[in-house]
Design an enzyme around this catalytic site. Structure first.
Site, PDB file in Angstrom:
ATOM      1  N   GLU A 175      60.898  11.759  17.466  1.00 23.48           N
ATOM      2  CA  GLU A 175      59.672  11.472  18.214  1.00 23.48           C
ATOM      3  C   GLU A 175      58.605  10.827  17.328  1.00 23.48           C
ATOM      4  O   GLU A 175      57.413  10.865  17.636  1.00 23.48           O
ATOM      5  CB  GLU A 175      59.150  12.758  18.850  1.00 23.48           C
ATOM      6  CG  GLU A 175      60.092  13.283  19.925  1.00 23.48           C
ATOM      7  CD  GLU A 175      59.750  14.699  20.333  1.00 23.48           C
ATOM      8  OE1 GLU A 175      58.985  14.860  21.294  1.00 23.48           O
ATOM      9  OE2 GLU A 175      60.228  15.639  19.679  1.00 23.48           O
TER      10      GLU A 175
ATOM     11  N   SER B  12      60.848  15.833  24.423  1.00 25.60           N
ATOM     12  CA  SER B  12      60.822  14.565  25.156  1.00 25.60           C
ATOM     13  C   SER B  12      62.107  14.262  25.908  1.00 25.60           C
ATOM     14  O   SER B  12      62.516  13.109  26.024  1.00 25.60           O
ATOM     15  CB  SER B  12      60.525  13.403  24.191  1.00 25.60           C
ATOM     16  OG  SER B  12      59.304  13.625  23.544  1.00 25.60           O
TER      17      SER B  12
ATOM     18  N   TYR C 170      57.092   7.906  28.347  1.00 26.92           N
ATOM     19  CA  TYR C 170      56.177   7.159  27.488  1.00 26.92           C
ATOM     20  C   TYR C 170      55.958   5.709  27.904  1.00 26.92           C
ATOM     21  O   TYR C 170      55.125   5.031  27.344  1.00 26.92           O
ATOM     22  CB  TYR C 170      56.632   7.258  26.030  1.00 26.92           C
ATOM     23  CG  TYR C 170      56.582   8.681  25.563  1.00 26.92           C
ATOM     24  CD1 TYR C 170      55.358   9.345  25.470  1.00 26.92           C
ATOM     25  CD2 TYR C 170      57.726   9.395  25.298  1.00 26.92           C
ATOM     26  CE1 TYR C 170      55.286  10.673  25.095  1.00 26.92           C
ATOM     27  CE2 TYR C 170      57.667  10.728  24.916  1.00 26.92           C
ATOM     28  CZ  TYR C 170      56.445  11.356  24.821  1.00 26.92           C
ATOM     29  OH  TYR C 170      56.387  12.668  24.454  1.00 26.92           O
TER      30      TYR C 170
ATOM     31  N   ARG D 167      51.408  23.391  25.255  1.00 27.43           N
ATOM     32  CA  ARG D 167      51.671  22.969  26.632  1.00 27.43           C
ATOM     33  C   ARG D 167      52.949  23.642  27.114  1.00 27.43           C
ATOM     34  O   ARG D 167      53.978  23.559  26.458  1.00 27.43           O
ATOM     35  CB  ARG D 167      51.842  21.448  26.719  1.00 27.43           C
ATOM     36  CG  ARG D 167      51.739  20.915  28.148  1.00 27.43           C
ATOM     37  CD  ARG D 167      52.198  19.472  28.258  1.00 27.43           C
ATOM     38  NE  ARG D 167      53.647  19.414  28.237  1.00 27.43           N
ATOM     39  CZ  ARG D 167      54.362  18.598  27.456  1.00 27.43           C
ATOM     40  NH1 ARG D 167      53.771  17.775  26.615  1.00 27.43           N
ATOM     41  NH2 ARG D 167      55.677  18.623  27.506  1.00 27.43           N
TER      42      ARG D 167
ATOM     43  N   ASP E 244      55.850  23.928  29.896  1.00 30.75           N
ATOM     44  CA  ASP E 244      56.520  23.183  30.964  1.00 30.75           C
ATOM     45  C   ASP E 244      57.200  24.148  31.920  1.00 30.75           C
ATOM     46  O   ASP E 244      57.865  25.098  31.489  1.00 30.75           O
ATOM     47  CB  ASP E 244      57.569  22.225  30.375  1.00 30.75           C
ATOM     48  CG  ASP E 244      56.940  21.097  29.569  1.00 30.75           C
ATOM     49  OD1 ASP E 244      55.730  20.860  29.724  1.00 30.75           O
ATOM     50  OD2 ASP E 244      57.671  20.456  28.782  1.00 30.75           O
TER      51      ASP E 244
ATOM     52  N   GLU F 167      59.873  25.696  28.798  1.00 34.19           N
ATOM     53  CA  GLU F 167      59.667  25.641  27.341  1.00 34.19           C
ATOM     54  C   GLU F 167      58.182  25.523  27.026  1.00 34.19           C
ATOM     55  O   GLU F 167      57.365  25.226  27.901  1.00 34.19           O
ATOM     56  CB  GLU F 167      60.395  24.436  26.752  1.00 34.19           C
ATOM     57  CG  GLU F 167      59.916  23.116  27.336  1.00 34.19           C
ATOM     58  CD  GLU F 167      59.855  21.977  26.337  1.00 34.19           C
ATOM     59  OE1 GLU F 167      60.164  22.170  25.147  1.00 34.19           O
ATOM     60  OE2 GLU F 167      59.446  20.875  26.751  1.00 34.19           O
TER      61      GLU F 167
ATOM     62  N   ASN G 147      55.528  23.666  24.179  1.00 33.93           N
ATOM     63  CA  ASN G 147      55.371  22.655  23.131  1.00 33.93           C
ATOM     64  C   ASN G 147      54.147  22.999  22.302  1.00 33.93           C
ATOM     65  O   ASN G 147      53.039  23.070  22.838  1.00 33.93           O
ATOM     66  CB  ASN G 147      55.181  21.273  23.773  1.00 33.93           C
ATOM     67  CG  ASN G 147      56.361  20.913  24.668  1.00 33.93           C
ATOM     68  OD1 ASN G 147      57.368  20.414  24.195  1.00 33.93           O
ATOM     69  ND2 ASN G 147      56.242  21.211  25.958  1.00 33.93           N
TER      70      ASN G 147
ATOM     71  N   GLY H  20      51.718  16.013  23.117  1.00 37.85           N
ATOM     72  CA  GLY H  20      51.356  14.609  22.892  1.00 37.85           C
ATOM     73  C   GLY H  20      49.884  14.341  23.171  1.00 37.85           C
ATOM     74  O   GLY H  20      49.249  15.011  23.990  1.00 37.85           O
TER      75      GLY H  20
HETATM   76  N1  LIG Z   1      66.672  23.962  34.409  1.00 36.01           N
HETATM   77  C1  LIG Z   1      66.184  22.795  34.804  1.00 36.01           C
HETATM   78  N2  LIG Z   1      66.184  22.444  36.110  1.00 36.01           N
HETATM   79  C2  LIG Z   1      65.701  21.243  36.524  1.00 36.01           C
HETATM   80  N3  LIG Z   1      65.200  20.310  35.699  1.00 36.01           N
HETATM   81  C3  LIG Z   1      65.172  20.591  34.377  1.00 36.01           C
HETATM   82  C4  LIG Z   1      65.641  21.833  33.875  1.00 36.01           C
HETATM   83  N4  LIG Z   1      65.509  21.816  32.527  1.00 36.01           N
HETATM   84  C5  LIG Z   1      64.950  20.628  32.224  1.00 36.01           C
HETATM   85  N5  LIG Z   1      64.753  19.877  33.324  1.00 36.01           N
HETATM   86  C6  LIG Z   1      64.136  18.546  33.360  1.00 36.01           C
HETATM   87  O1  LIG Z   1      64.190  17.990  32.054  1.00 36.01           O
HETATM   88  C7  LIG Z   1      62.886  17.837  31.495  1.00 36.01           C
HETATM   89  C8  LIG Z   1      62.900  18.184  30.012  1.00 36.01           C
HETATM   90  O2  LIG Z   1      63.302  19.528  29.830  1.00 36.01           O
HETATM   91  P1  LIG Z   1      62.531  20.523  28.860  1.00 36.01           P
HETATM   92  O3  LIG Z   1      63.238  21.835  28.902  1.00 36.01           O
HETATM   93  O4  LIG Z   1      61.066  20.534  29.167  1.00 36.01           O
HETATM   94  O5  LIG Z   1      62.823  19.909  27.418  1.00 36.01           O
HETATM   95  P2  LIG Z   1      62.064  18.808  26.529  1.00 36.01           P
HETATM   96  O6  LIG Z   1      60.812  18.422  27.238  1.00 36.01           O
HETATM   97  O7  LIG Z   1      61.816  19.525  25.253  1.00 36.01           O
HETATM   98  O8  LIG Z   1      63.045  17.722  26.374  1.00 36.01           O
HETATM   99  C9  LIG Z   1      62.014  18.766  32.332  1.00 36.01           C
HETATM  100  O9  LIG Z   1      60.677  18.344  32.321  1.00 36.01           O
HETATM  101  C10 LIG Z   1      62.667  18.667  33.706  1.00 36.01           C
HETATM  102  O10 LIG Z   1      62.291  17.483  34.363  1.00 36.01           O
HETATM  103 MG   LIG Z   2      59.471  19.619  28.192  1.00 37.18          MG
END
Ligand SMILES: Nc1ncnc2c1ncn2[C@@H]1O[C@H](COP(=O)(O)OP(=O)(O)O)[C@@H](O)[C@H]1O
Ligand SMILES: [Mg+2]
Length: 322
Positions: A16, A152, A229, A268, A270, A284, A286, A290
């Site tokens: 990143e 990301s 992004y 942040r 999510d 998760e 963060n 960003g």
């Molecule tokens: N269990 C899940 N069900 C549905 N969508 C998911 C799930 N896990 C991740 N996503 C999708 O993938 C994106 C990134 O996942 P995330 O766990 O936030 O990891 P990162 O942002 O660190 O890559 C999420 O914002 C969502 O859109």
């Molecule tokens: Mg995320």
């Protein structure tokens, strides 16, 4: 706050890096406007020497992903005695390892999608292939397969069938030694940023949750690295159009997670809002969100009446309230 000499740590060797350079550049500009002296550092082999030489009052950590978000840089800053923004090493490690964070949330009764997690040694030395049927039974399809420690959406894949699962696991393991396989939550992609309040002294500044942001992908089937992004590929709505009680619950969950994982300054969280049950699930946290033009934290701060410079000043203040 009186004028400070602030080293802005950005870039580094993570995947990143480019986003971090943009976050760092914006933080620098704001710190300048606020009257601070800025020492920009594109993090590399000279980092510690540069910090020793320049002796800043604080380091503003604007590095995403490896080193800057996983507690490595924070631990080193502690060792050399330079105050720094955001969470400490242990909180960074708890948040960066999605498996650890999810196990901790389960123990604390915070809803997170059902999952399993293992290291590549389970594939190579423990014959985990024989358990794929159990995983299917537990989680159902589609499943979300992700490296335990990227950001990301890097390496995040959906497995829609038994045929796709092994490939998705191998793919995630090319990003990290540990994989998280999660139940897919159909629904809306939300983010809640949490910010410590500025005017309280140590040891425990109180945290507030900012308005909820909803990320609505336009083209991709989910919110991925590109769309996040590239301006225009994702629509962000803040405050998200949600029933009042859903907003309150999302903010409440974000604050609980922030405290559970021991975050400091800013983070942040999510989440997914399940469209069938209206339940919220935390994905998760963060620890270095960003700060780019299209990032969610500045957007949420703005919706709360906190302009970008004030946001940066508040993050900077977190270096002095630990
Ligand atoms: N269990 C899940 N069900 C549905 N969508 C998911 C799930 N896990 C991740 N996503 C999708 O993938 C994106 C990134 O996942 P995330 O766990 O936030 O990891 P990162 O942002 O660190 O890559 C999420 O914002 C969502 O859109
Ligand atoms: Mg995320």
């Amino acid at each position: 706050m009186t004028a400070k000499k602030v080293a802005v740590l950005k870039g580094g060797g993570s995947l990143e890096r480019t986003v971090s350079l943009r976050s760092g550049a914006r933080a620098q500009a704001a710190l300048h406007r606020l009257g601070h002296e800025v020492i920009p550092i594109d993090v590399g082999p000279e980092l510690l020497a540069q910090l020793h030489e320049t002796r800043p009052d604080a380091a503003f950590v604007a590095m995403h992903g490896r080193d800057g978000e996983d507690g490595t840089v924070q631990g080193l800053l502690e060792t050399i005695g330079v105050p720094y923004t955001g969470s400490g090493p242990a909180a960074c490690m708890r948040c960066t390892d999605k498996a650890l964070a999810k196990y901790l949330m389960c123990e604390a009764g915070i809803p997170t999608p059902d999952f399993t997690s293992f290291k590549e040694t389970a594939v190579k030395e423990l014959g985990v292939a024989a358990a794929l049927g159990d995983i299917e039974h537990l989680l159902g399809f589609p499943m979300v397969v992700k490296p335990a420690s990227q950001g990301s959406a890097l390496g995040v894949k959906f497995a829609r069938s038994s045929e796709e699962l092994p490939g998705a696991i191998v793919g995630a393991l090319s990003y990290d030694r540990k994989v998280v396989i999660e139940r897919y939550v159909p629904g809306r992609d939300l983010a809640v940023s949490v910010l410590d309040s500025i005017d309280e002294s140590p040891p425990a500044p109180s945290a507030v949750a900012l308005p909820v942001v909803e990320a609505i992908p336009r083209e991709e089937d989910f919110y991925n690295y590109e769309s996040r992004y590239e301006i225009g590929m994702t629509t962000f709505v803040c405050p998200a159009e949600l029933p009042e009680e859903t907003t309150a619950r999302a903010q409440q969950l974000a604050l609980e997670v922030y405290r559970l994982l021991g975050c400091h300054g800013v983070a942040r969280v999510d989440l997914m809002l399940d469209e069938r049950s209206d339940e919220l699930f935390v994905l998760e946290t963060n620890v270095v969100p960003g700060l780019t033009e299209t990032s969610l934290l500045p957007l949420a701060a703005d919706a709360a009446g906190i302009d970008f410079d004030e946001l940066i000043e508040r993050i900077l203040a977190s270096a002095f309230t630990r």
